[in-house]
Design an enzyme around this catalytic site. Structure first.
Site, short mmCIF file in Angstrom:
data_model
loop_
_atom_site.label_atom_id
_atom_site.label_comp_id
_atom_site.label_asym_id
_atom_site.label_seq_id
_atom_site.Cartn_x
_atom_site.Cartn_y
_atom_site.Cartn_z
N LYS A 115 -49.23 28.19 -27.87
CA LYS A 115 -50.28 27.65 -27.00
C LYS A 115 -51.56 27.39 -27.79
O LYS A 115 -52.00 28.22 -28.57
CB LYS A 115 -50.58 28.65 -25.87
N THR A 166 -61.30 31.42 -18.22
CA THR A 166 -59.93 31.41 -18.74
C THR A 166 -59.39 32.83 -18.92
O THR A 166 -58.44 33.05 -19.66
CB THR A 166 -59.89 30.66 -20.10
N GLY A 192 -57.08 35.57 -18.34
CA GLY A 192 -55.76 35.68 -17.74
C GLY A 192 -54.98 34.38 -17.68
O GLY A 192 -53.93 34.29 -17.05
N THR A 193 -55.47 33.36 -18.41
CA THR A 193 -54.79 32.06 -18.39
C THR A 193 -53.37 32.18 -18.90
O THR A 193 -52.43 31.60 -18.34
CB THR A 193 -55.56 31.06 -19.28
N GLY A 194 -53.21 32.94 -19.97
CA GLY A 194 -51.88 33.09 -20.56
C GLY A 194 -50.93 33.82 -19.65
O GLY A 194 -49.75 33.48 -19.57
N CYS A 195 -51.46 34.83 -18.92
CA CYS A 195 -50.62 35.59 -17.97
C CYS A 195 -50.13 34.65 -16.88
O CYS A 195 -48.95 34.64 -16.51
CB CYS A 195 -51.44 36.72 -17.34
#
Ligand SMILES: Nc1ncnc2c1ncn2[C@@H]1O[C@H](COP(=O)(O)OP(=O)(O)OP(=O)(O)O)[C@@H](O)[C@H]1O
Ligand SMILES: Cc1ncc(CO)c(N)n1
Length: 270
Positions: A176, A207, A209-212
């Site tokens: 990512k 952003t 927690g965007t990856g979660c």
């Protein structure tokens, strides 16, 4: 009987709701999947950073995992924060009894930069868990730890995704690009070919927690039978719109709010 997709997250907690188990369950629900959760660590944190962490004993994590697999169907699962080698080992053993696609979000630090994994145990992600994944979704710093190099360009991202699959044994790798500048592009290598997922970079600090949210969305779409590239494509749209519609909550990096995708919910907040 109507089929419902059941998804499981194995991760740490976030009382502010923007990351971890809380973000995963909200995402599962939003995408109409029945969400279940196993807690690895209880984390005291908010949008400004991590205050305290309590790691659960690995035998208690195994007890939670067995409570799921002895009673509930699992069509897809993800892991987030797994803080140490002992936890990784029991989760790896449990995975041998489960037949469902496994998405690993190799969480290492919070948005605030606070560590969420014992540094000396990072390498055990590669030993115990990466070979059992259908997909690994590292951000740039996490990719650098996994492949042991510096990621500065899109070419570096593609090369790293291939290494994670061919050398570390992941089923597929989605590197990512949120932490780079320029377009918000991610590269998926599925063992045969590359897929590119791009969106404009949204001018937002929300952003956390965007990856979660992204990995939970991929997990939900996989649980509903979507092929991997399609699941990633739809999850990318979901997380991009979640950032676009996010609102400023907290004193730090606000949560990536995916509720706003339901206009009626968002409008009542205006
Ligand atoms: N400002 C932005 N605008 C649009 N997309 C973004 C932005 N920031 C990140 N993204 C996208 O969001 C997704 C998550 O990427 P990122 O690299 O930030 O994950 P992450 O660092 O693991 O997130 P976190 O640790 O905060 O949960 C990727 O698809 C990335 O391209
Ligand atoms: C528990 C948890 N998992 C993942 C992240 C990454 O955002 C976080 N801040 N907290």
């Amino acid at each position: 009987m109507r089929q419902v997709s059941c998804t499981l997250t194995i991760a740490g907690t976030d009382p502010s709701g923007g990351a971890g188990i809380q973000a995963d369950l909200k995402t599962f629900q939003e995408l109409k999947s029945y969400g279940m959760s196993v807690v690895t660590s209880v984390v005291s944190q908010n949008t400004t950073g991590v205050k305290d962490v309590h790691h659960l004993p690995e035998n208690f994590i195994m007890s939670q995992l067995k409570a799921i697999s002895e009673d509930m169907p699992v069509q897809a699962l993800k892991t987030g924060m797994i803080a140490n080698k002992k936890m990784m080992k029991v989760i790896s053993e449990w995975l041998d009894e489960v037949d469902a696609p496994y998405v690993m979000d190799p969480v290492m630090v919070a948005q605030s930069g606070d560590p969420l994994i014992e540094k000396e145990d990072q390498r055990y992600l590669k030993k115990y868990l990466v070979p059992k994944t259908a997909l690994v979704t590292p951000n740039i710093p996490e990719t650098e730890v996994l492949v042991g190099g510096i990621i500065e360009t899109e070419a570096d991202m593609r090369e790293a995704a291939e290494v994670i699959v061919k050398d570390l044994g992941a089923g597929a790798a989605l590197v990512k690009g949120g932490h780079l500048n320029g377009r918000a592009v991610d590269f998926l290598y599925d063992g045969q070919r590359f897929h590119e997922f791009e969106s404009e970079r949204i001018d937002s600090s929300n952003t956390h927690g965007t990856g979660c949210t992204y990995s939970a969305a991929i997990t939900a779409y996989l649980s509903q039978g979507h092929a991997l590239p399609q699941a990633v494509k739809e999850a990318k749209h979901f997380v991009t719109e979640a950032i676009r519609h996010s609102f400023d909550l907290g004193k730090g990096s606000g949560p990536t709010n995916h509720f706003a995708l339901r206009e009626e919910v968002f409008n009542q907040w205006l």
